[in-house]
Design an enzyme around this catalytic site. Structure first.
Site, PDB file in Angstrom:
ATOM      1  N   ALA A 143       0.806  -1.232   0.000  1.00  0.00           N
ATOM      2  CA  ALA A 143       0.000   0.000   0.000  1.00  0.00           C
ATOM      3  C   ALA A 143       0.831   1.271   0.000  1.00  0.00           C
ATOM      4  O   ALA A 143       0.343   2.333  -0.383  1.00  0.00           O
ATOM      5  CB  ALA A 143      -0.944  -0.007   1.198  1.00  0.00           C
TER       6      ALA A 143
ATOM      7  N   GLY B 112      -0.454   4.897   0.515  1.00  0.00           N
ATOM      8  CA  GLY B 112      -1.902   4.757   0.356  1.00  0.00           C
ATOM      9  C   GLY B 112      -2.509   5.512  -0.810  1.00  0.00           C
ATOM     10  O   GLY B 112      -3.723   5.757  -0.824  1.00  0.00           O
ATOM     11  N   GLY B 113      -1.702   5.858  -1.801  1.00  0.00           N
ATOM     12  CA  GLY B 113      -2.236   6.570  -2.973  1.00  0.00           C
ATOM     13  C   GLY B 113      -3.397   5.812  -3.600  1.00  0.00           C
ATOM     14  O   GLY B 113      -4.447   6.393  -3.890  1.00  0.00           O
ATOM     15  N   LYS B 114      -3.208   4.507  -3.790  1.00  0.00           N
ATOM     16  CA  LYS B 114      -4.283   3.725  -4.421  1.00  0.00           C
ATOM     17  C   LYS B 114      -5.270   3.212  -3.383  1.00  0.00           C
ATOM     18  O   LYS B 114      -6.448   3.042  -3.680  1.00  0.00           O
ATOM     19  CB  LYS B 114      -3.684   2.578  -5.233  1.00  0.00           C
ATOM     20  CG  LYS B 114      -2.806   3.108  -6.350  1.00  0.00           C
ATOM     21  CD  LYS B 114      -2.266   2.060  -7.250  1.00  0.00           C
ATOM     22  CE  LYS B 114      -1.303   2.673  -8.238  1.00  0.00           C
ATOM     23  NZ  LYS B 114      -0.053   3.198  -7.626  1.00  0.00           N
TER      24      LYS B 114
ATOM     25  N   ASP C 225       2.271  -2.971   4.215  1.00  0.00           N
ATOM     26  CA  ASP C 225       3.504  -2.435   3.641  1.00  0.00           C
ATOM     27  C   ASP C 225       4.653  -2.796   4.589  1.00  0.00           C
ATOM     28  O   ASP C 225       4.440  -3.064   5.773  1.00  0.00           O
ATOM     29  CB  ASP C 225       3.467  -0.918   3.443  1.00  0.00           C
ATOM     30  CG  ASP C 225       4.507  -0.482   2.404  1.00  0.00           C
ATOM     31  OD1 ASP C 225       4.161  -0.407   1.210  1.00  0.00           O
ATOM     32  OD2 ASP C 225       5.682  -0.272   2.772  1.00  0.00           O
TER      33      ASP C 225
ATOM     34  N   ASP D 162       6.019  -8.156   5.689  1.00  0.00           N
ATOM     35  CA  ASP D 162       5.884  -8.840   4.406  1.00  0.00           C
ATOM     36  C   ASP D 162       4.458  -9.378   4.256  1.00  0.00           C
ATOM     37  O   ASP D 162       3.962 -10.091   5.144  1.00  0.00           O
ATOM     38  CB  ASP D 162       6.897  -9.984   4.344  1.00  0.00           C
ATOM     39  CG  ASP D 162       6.714 -10.806   3.087  1.00  0.00           C
ATOM     40  OD1 ASP D 162       7.131 -10.344   2.027  1.00  0.00           O
ATOM     41  OD2 ASP D 162       6.097 -11.892   3.173  1.00  0.00           O
TER      42      ASP D 162
ATOM     43  N   ASP E  82       0.316  -3.640  -6.214  1.00  0.00           N
ATOM     44  CA  ASP E  82       1.072  -2.550  -6.858  1.00  0.00           C
ATOM     45  C   ASP E  82       2.527  -2.835  -6.478  1.00  0.00           C
ATOM     46  O   ASP E  82       3.037  -2.336  -5.476  1.00  0.00           O
ATOM     47  CB  ASP E  82       0.576  -1.214  -6.294  1.00  0.00           C
ATOM     48  CG  ASP E  82       1.162  -0.025  -7.033  1.00  0.00           C
ATOM     49  OD1 ASP E  82       1.686  -0.220  -8.148  1.00  0.00           O
ATOM     50  OD2 ASP E  82       1.108   1.097  -6.486  1.00  0.00           O
TER      51      ASP E  82
ATOM     52  N   CYS F 123       5.130   0.486 -12.059  1.00  0.00           N
ATOM     53  CA  CYS F 123       5.464   1.702 -12.818  1.00  0.00           C
ATOM     54  C   CYS F 123       6.788   1.455 -13.542  1.00  0.00           C
ATOM     55  O   CYS F 123       7.659   2.313 -13.582  1.00  0.00           O
ATOM     56  CB  CYS F 123       5.513   2.932 -11.925  1.00  0.00           C
ATOM     57  SG  CYS F 123       6.560   2.746 -10.484  1.00  0.00           S
TER      58      CYS F 123
HETATM   59  C1  LIG Z   1       4.984   0.739  -5.854  1.00  0.00           C
HETATM   60  S1  LIG Z   1       5.053   1.004  -4.166  1.00  0.00           S
HETATM   61  C2  LIG Z   1       3.360   1.135  -3.711  1.00  0.00           C
HETATM   62  C3  LIG Z   1       2.748   2.481  -3.965  1.00  0.00           C
HETATM   63  C4  LIG Z   1       1.332   2.582  -3.444  1.00  0.00           C
HETATM   64  N1  LIG Z   1       0.487   1.498  -3.903  1.00  0.00           N
HETATM   65  C5  LIG Z   1       0.661   3.898  -3.831  1.00  0.00           C
HETATM   66  O1  LIG Z   1      -0.123   3.948  -4.775  1.00  0.00           O
HETATM   67  O2  LIG Z   1       0.954   4.890  -3.161  1.00  0.00           O
HETATM   68  C6  LIG Z   1       5.454  -0.602  -3.565  1.00  0.00           C
HETATM   69  C7  LIG Z   1       5.375  -0.725  -2.058  1.00  0.00           C
HETATM   70  O3  LIG Z   1       5.527  -2.113  -1.754  1.00  0.00           O
HETATM   71  C8  LIG Z   1       6.108  -2.221  -0.484  1.00  0.00           C
HETATM   72  N2  LIG Z   1       6.602  -3.605  -0.376  1.00  0.00           N
HETATM   73  C9  LIG Z   1       7.683  -4.143  -0.998  1.00  0.00           C
HETATM   74  N3  LIG Z   1       7.778  -5.459  -0.696  1.00  0.00           N
HETATM   75  C10 LIG Z   1       6.739  -5.754   0.109  1.00  0.00           C
HETATM   76  C11 LIG Z   1       6.302  -6.939   0.780  1.00  0.00           C
HETATM   77  N4  LIG Z   1       6.975  -8.075   0.637  1.00  0.00           N
HETATM   78  N5  LIG Z   1       5.186  -6.884   1.534  1.00  0.00           N
HETATM   79  C12 LIG Z   1       4.501  -5.714   1.664  1.00  0.00           C
HETATM   80  N6  LIG Z   1       4.863  -4.562   1.080  1.00  0.00           N
HETATM   81  C13 LIG Z   1       5.967  -4.576   0.312  1.00  0.00           C
HETATM   82  C14 LIG Z   1       7.162  -1.127  -0.506  1.00  0.00           C
HETATM   83  O4  LIG Z   1       7.497  -0.739   0.790  1.00  0.00           O
HETATM   84  C15 LIG Z   1       6.463  -0.016  -1.284  1.00  0.00           C
HETATM   85  O5  LIG Z   1       5.869   0.928  -0.428  1.00  0.00           O
END
Ligand SMILES: C[S@@+](CC[C@H](N)C(=O)[O-])C[C@H]1O[C@@H](n2cnc3c(N)ncnc32)[C@H](O)[C@@H]1O
Length: 458
Positions: free
Chosen positions: A268, A271-273, A291, A318, A337, A390
């Site tokens: 998340a 939390g944008g999405k 997250d 995780d 995402d 992205c």
């Molecule tokens: C692309 S960003 C998400 C952006 C978010 N969805 C938004 O729209 O604002 C990916 C996120 O995944 C989190 N992340 C990476 N590996 C993860 C895991 N194994 N479990 C949970 N979160 C994870 C990262 O900390 C990061 O904040």
């Protein structure tokens, strides 16, 4: 020292020296430095962002010019002198700051840093000559087009070669140009607080006549020339909108969340999405958000409060491990995402091109596939999983989905086209490649974004 940093150029110089040494995420570094050394004038704060991002965006080209104009080789210049030169040349070539001001401010900066008069003279002479020859500067050799583009557009050669194989020369150049352009600020109106029509009218009449509705997202407003600070814009504190690029806004619509559904936002972030999901369901979905980072989840909660939304159930850690302990077996919808290389958002984060390595894409593939496979069992039959990144790279996009589908035949891939058509009519078709959603900075003027809709059939 504290006093000397109460100046936009001094702070920019400090930021560049720090960044070059350890390559921390540039955004976070700037936020940290501007918090530690608050500049009272918002124009100065904006100037720091402009200068530092600009130098990082054009790094190779600036260094190419330094090599051509300096008698001392680049690698022998100390970090302060090298970065003062980069800052000076950037201002001369890429901003409207008058030449006299650039030269005077650079000298003032070096004087404050107590640099010897011969160093000041050395820097001044280089900047002076570059200013003089501005219309006729040396160019990298065009006979080697990939090398030329690597220097001219400041991209690492390995990435240029990779993209050239995929896009060819002409399209590669457009992609590099678009990835170096300054992207517009896009906001997503919170329909639970205000209508796009009313807010747009207010913005056009009172703030920014050039504000226009986003052509892709029905809640998006594009603020092309907005130069202020977003938190000062009317309605921000009142939760009328969030900052989110148009392509990223479309992900929320592609998930198509409904009131009453149980929805997982697996990664998340801030939390944008997640907040978009809450808005689209009229605040009536049960949202679970994961997250890895506490700081991002804290920001997510702040955003939900600001937007007047009911907080989701939030878990740090995780997501695949966390879900094993949660005892929720079946979500109606899952948004993944996924963490990725971010090659689609280089125009927003120019440091991405200098910190990624060729091997990252394969490594990301493994992580992304692990996340996708780990989440799959938690989707109910008939449920929808939206995979998004992205990144522009097939390794992180199509290849993840194709490998996943080979191992999980109970899932099928569905075209985003019907939803896109409802949102943006025939424009939606331009965002489709095969059965995937794909946007590009040079083709659509959007962030590079990928989405795939997976439905669990059995
Ligand atoms: C692309 S960003 C998400 C952006 C978010 N969805 C938004 O729209 O604002 C990916 C996120 O995944 C989190 N992340 C990476 N590996 C993860 C895991 N194994 N479990 C949970 N979160 C994870 C990262 O900390 C990061 O904040």
């Amino acid at each position: 020292m504290a006093n000397s940093l109460k100046d936009a150029r001094a702070l920019s110089l400090r930021a560049l020296i720090f960044w070059e040494k350890d390559k921390p995420p540039l955004d976070a570094l700037l936020t940290h430095l501007l918090t530690q050394n608050p500049l009272s004038d918002k124009r100065d704060r904006a100037l720091v962002g402009e200068l530092v991002n600009g130098v990082v965006r054009h790094l190779l080209y600036l260094d190419f010019l330094i090599e051509r104009f300096s008698k001392v080789p680049l690698h022998k210049l100390d970090p302060e002198v090298k970065n003062a030169l980069r800052l000076g040349i950037y201002q001369l070539l890429f901003t409207k700051i008058p030449e006299r001001a650039v030269l005077a401010e650079t000298l003032k900066l070096l004087l404050k840093r107590r640099r010897a008069s011969w160093i000041r003279g050395f820097v001044n002479a280089i900047l002076h000559r570059i200013a003089e020859k501005k219309a006729n500067l040396p160019e990298p050799p065009r006979a080697h087009p990939l090398y030329y583009m690597s220097i001219k557009y400041s991209f690492p050669e390995w990435l240029i070669i990779k993209w050239f194989k995929r896009f060819g020369l002409e399209e590669l150049e457009r992609l590099l140009q678009a990835s170096n352009s300054k992207p517009p600020l896009v906001i997503r109106v919170n329909p639970l607080r205000v209508s796009r029509e009313n807010f747009l009218k207010y913005l056009q009449e009172e703030v920014l006549p050039s504000a226009e509705p986003c052509k892709y997202s029905p809640y998006g407003i594009v603020l092309k020339e907005f130069r202020g600070e977003i938190a000062e814009l009317k309605g921000f504190e009142l939760g009328w909108f969030s900052v989110q690029d148009s392509a990223s806004q479309l992900a929320g619509f592609l998930l198509d969340p409904k009131p009453g559904e149980l929805i997982l936002d697996a990664c998340a972030g801030v939390g944008g999405k997640t907040s978009h999901i809450a808005e689209l369901t009229n605040n009536q979905a049960e949202i679970v958000a994961f997250d890895l980072y506490e700081s991002r989840l804290k920001k997510l909660k702040e955003n939900f409060r600001r937007l007047g939304l009911r907080e989701p159930k939030v878990f740090k850690g995780d997501v695949v491990e966390g879900l094993k302990r949660l005892k929720i077996r079946s979500f109606d919808k899952i948004l993944l995402d996924a963490p990725c290389s971010g090659t689609g958002i280089i125009r927003r984060h120019p440091d991405i091109k200098w910190v990624r390595r060729k091997k990252d894409f394969r490594e990301n593939f493994k992580k992304q596939l692990h996340l996708l496979s780990g989440l799959a069992p938690y989707l109910k039959k008939g449920g929808k999983l939206l995979y998004a990144t992205c990144s522009l790279e097939p390794e992180e996009n199509e290849e993840v989905i194709e490998t996943f589908l080979e191992k999980n035949p109970e899932f099928s891939l569905h075209s985003p086209l019907p939803i896109l058509k409802k949102l943006c009519a025939e424009r939606g078709e331009t965002l489709i490649e095969g059965t995937f959603f794909k946007s590009y900075p040079h083709r659509h003027g959007l962030d590079g974004f990928f989405s795939a809709i997976l439905i669990r059939d059995a």
